[in-house]
Design a protein around this motif. Structure first.
Motif, PDB file in Angstrom:
ATOM      1  N   VAL A  43       0.832  -1.204   0.000  1.00  0.00           N
ATOM      2  CA  VAL A  43       0.000   0.000   0.000  1.00  0.00           C
ATOM      3  C   VAL A  43       0.871   1.260   0.000  1.00  0.00           C
ATOM      4  O   VAL A  43       0.659   2.175  -0.802  1.00  0.00           O
ATOM      5  CB  VAL A  43      -0.977   0.003   1.195  1.00  0.00           C
ATOM      6  N   TYR A  44       1.859   1.315   0.873  1.00  0.00           N
ATOM      7  CA  TYR A  44       2.732   2.490   0.918  1.00  0.00           C
ATOM      8  C   TYR A  44       3.573   2.594  -0.349  1.00  0.00           C
ATOM      9  O   TYR A  44       3.792   3.681  -0.870  1.00  0.00           O
ATOM     10  CB  TYR A  44       3.624   2.455   2.158  1.00  0.00           C
ATOM     11  N   GLY A  45       4.041   1.448  -0.859  1.00  0.00           N
ATOM     12  CA  GLY A  45       4.849   1.441  -2.074  1.00  0.00           C
ATOM     13  C   GLY A  45       4.097   2.006  -3.265  1.00  0.00           C
ATOM     14  O   GLY A  45       4.676   2.717  -4.090  1.00  0.00           O
ATOM     15  N   LYS A  46       2.816   1.722  -3.360  1.00  0.00           N
ATOM     16  CA  LYS A  46       1.989   2.256  -4.453  1.00  0.00           C
ATOM     17  C   LYS A  46       1.861   3.767  -4.355  1.00  0.00           C
ATOM     18  O   LYS A  46       1.456   4.422  -5.312  1.00  0.00           O
ATOM     19  CB  LYS A  46       0.594   1.627  -4.435  1.00  0.00           C
ATOM     20  N   HIS A  47       2.200   4.320  -3.200  1.00  0.00           N
ATOM     21  CA  HIS A  47       2.127   5.769  -2.996  1.00  0.00           C
ATOM     22  C   HIS A  47       3.511   6.382  -2.807  1.00  0.00           C
ATOM     23  O   HIS A  47       3.675   7.441  -2.210  1.00  0.00           O
ATOM     24  CB  HIS A  47       1.195   6.075  -1.818  1.00  0.00           C
ATOM     25  N   GLY A  48       4.527   5.675  -3.315  1.00  0.00           N
ATOM     26  CA  GLY A  48       5.879   6.221  -3.362  1.00  0.00           C
ATOM     27  C   GLY A  48       6.667   6.155  -2.072  1.00  0.00           C
ATOM     28  O   GLY A  48       7.707   6.791  -1.959  1.00  0.00           O
ATOM     29  N   ILE A  49       6.197   5.400  -1.109  1.00  0.00           N
ATOM     30  CA  ILE A  49       6.914   5.295   0.166  1.00  0.00           C
ATOM     31  C   ILE A  49       7.409   3.871   0.326  1.00  0.00           C
ATOM     32  O   ILE A  49       6.621   2.931   0.394  1.00  0.00           O
ATOM     33  CB  ILE A  49       6.011   5.697   1.346  1.00  0.00           C
ATOM     34  N   LYS A  50       8.718   3.722   0.356  1.00  0.00           N
ATOM     35  CA  LYS A  50       9.327   2.395   0.453  1.00  0.00           C
ATOM     36  C   LYS A  50       9.394   1.962   1.916  1.00  0.00           C
ATOM     37  O   LYS A  50       9.888   2.696   2.765  1.00  0.00           O
ATOM     38  CB  LYS A  50      10.736   2.414  -0.145  1.00  0.00           C
ATOM     39  N   LEU A  51       8.885   0.773   2.170  1.00  0.00           N
ATOM     40  CA  LEU A  51       8.984   0.170   3.498  1.00  0.00           C
ATOM     41  C   LEU A  51       9.701  -1.164   3.371  1.00  0.00           C
ATOM     42  O   LEU A  51       9.527  -1.867   2.368  1.00  0.00           O
ATOM     43  CB  LEU A  51       7.599  -0.076   4.102  1.00  0.00           C
ATOM     44  N   PRO A  52      10.476  -1.541   4.386  1.00  0.00           N
ATOM     45  CA  PRO A  52      11.077  -2.876   4.370  1.00  0.00           C
ATOM     46  C   PRO A  52       9.990  -3.956   4.417  1.00  0.00           C
ATOM     47  O   PRO A  52       8.829  -3.680   4.730  1.00  0.00           O
ATOM     48  CB  PRO A  52      11.922  -2.905   5.645  1.00  0.00           C
ATOM     49  N   ARG A  53      10.363  -5.172   4.154  1.00  0.00           N
ATOM     50  CA  ARG A  53       9.404  -6.268   4.056  1.00  0.00           C
ATOM     51  C   ARG A  53       8.868  -6.756   5.405  1.00  0.00           C
ATOM     52  O   ARG A  53       7.688  -7.034   5.548  1.00  0.00           O
ATOM     53  CB  ARG A  53      10.067  -7.431   3.293  1.00  0.00           C
ATOM     54  N   LYS A  54       9.712  -6.900   6.406  1.00  0.00           N
ATOM     55  CA  LYS A  54       9.311  -7.530   7.671  1.00  0.00           C
ATOM     56  C   LYS A  54       8.781  -6.518   8.684  1.00  0.00           C
ATOM     57  O   LYS A  54       9.219  -5.368   8.720  1.00  0.00           O
ATOM     58  CB  LYS A  54      10.492  -8.270   8.292  1.00  0.00           C
ATOM     59  N   VAL A  55       7.857  -6.972   9.542  1.00  0.00           N
ATOM     60  CA  VAL A  55       7.273  -6.122  10.591  1.00  0.00           C
ATOM     61  C   VAL A  55       8.368  -5.487  11.434  1.00  0.00           C
ATOM     62  O   VAL A  55       8.352  -4.276  11.682  1.00  0.00           O
ATOM     63  CB  VAL A  55       6.313  -6.933  11.494  1.00  0.00           C
ATOM     64  N   ARG A  56       9.303  -6.287  11.901  1.00  0.00           N
ATOM     65  CA  ARG A  56      10.348  -5.754  12.789  1.00  0.00           C
ATOM     66  C   ARG A  56      11.185  -4.687  12.098  1.00  0.00           C
ATOM     67  O   ARG A  56      11.636  -3.738  12.728  1.00  0.00           O
ATOM     68  CB  ARG A  56      11.226  -6.885  13.335  1.00  0.00           C
ATOM     69  N   ASP A  57      11.403  -4.827  10.800  1.00  0.00           N
ATOM     70  CA  ASP A  57      12.153  -3.806  10.064  1.00  0.00           C
ATOM     71  C   ASP A  57      11.305  -2.557   9.820  1.00  0.00           C
ATOM     72  O   ASP A  57      11.809  -1.443   9.879  1.00  0.00           O
ATOM     73  CB  ASP A  57      12.675  -4.374   8.745  1.00  0.00           C
ATOM     74  N   GLN A  58      10.019  -2.750   9.546  1.00  0.00           N
ATOM     75  CA  GLN A  58       9.134  -1.598   9.395  1.00  0.00           C
ATOM     76  C   GLN A  58       9.062  -0.810  10.703  1.00  0.00           C
ATOM     77  O   GLN A  58       8.971   0.419  10.686  1.00  0.00           O
ATOM     78  CB  GLN A  58       7.733  -2.043   8.954  1.00  0.00           C
ATOM     79  N   ALA A  59       9.120  -1.512  11.828  1.00  0.00           N
ATOM     80  CA  ALA A  59       9.037  -0.872  13.139  1.00  0.00           C
ATOM     81  C   ALA A  59      10.234   0.035  13.416  1.00  0.00           C
ATOM     82  O   ALA A  59      10.167   0.909  14.287  1.00  0.00           O
ATOM     83  CB  ALA A  59       8.913  -1.924  14.235  1.00  0.00           C
TER      84      ALA A  59
END
Length: 153
Positions: A43-59
């Motif tokens: 969802v964030y990637g479709k709006h130009g915001i890169k997030l890591p794959r795993k929950v702990r990394d997103q945190a």
């Protein structure tokens, strides 16, 4: 990200409410299925915001915000009882969509859904919230990467 863009992000996420993705860790574009973190990443990637794959990394991304100061688009992190040795490790993530609710993907009943944050279970397992969307359209993830790249020179 402007207010209307955050609403667009949330509306995009809601398009998956009718889907029933199975819990799978293969990236969404290949599998067409989600777990909680691949959902937020997509969802964030479709709006130009890169997030890591795993929950702990997103945190590890963004800036922590108090749950009394939540804004639409903030990431919400929860522990999953008995998943990790301690309950201070995030094991689930969702997107705050306003009015005390979040959109997220659960492994059971294997679908994207909207949940009330004021249930006893959500209150008990909530760990923290992170803001990864800034008003100037630059994600905090990108800012940290740029900062780190600068200091590597």
């Amino acid at each position: 990200m402007r207010h209307q863009d955050i609403n667009s992000l949330i509306e995009y996420a809601k398009r998956f409410l009718v889907a029933s993705p199975k819990l799978l860790t293969t990236p969404y574009p290949r599998s067409r299925k989600f777990d909680c973190s691949s959902f937020t990443q997509h969802v964030y990637g479709k709006h130009g915001i890169k997030l890591p794959r795993k929950v702990r990394d997103q945190a590890k991304q963004g800036i922590e915000v108090d749950k009394t100061d939540l804004k639409k688009g903030d990431l919400l992190f929860f522990y999953v009882p008995e998943r990790f040795p301690t309950n201070d490790i995030p094991g689930h993530v969702g997107i705050y969509i306003g009015e005390g609710t979040m959109i997220h993907c659960l492994p059971s009943p294997k679908r994207v859904l909207i949940s009330d944050l004021n249930t006893p279970h959500k209150k008990k397992t909530f760990l923290f919230a992170k803001r990864v969307i800034l008003p100037n359209d630059i994600s905090i993830y990108e800012q940290h990467r740029a900062f780190n790249d600068f200091w590597r020179l």
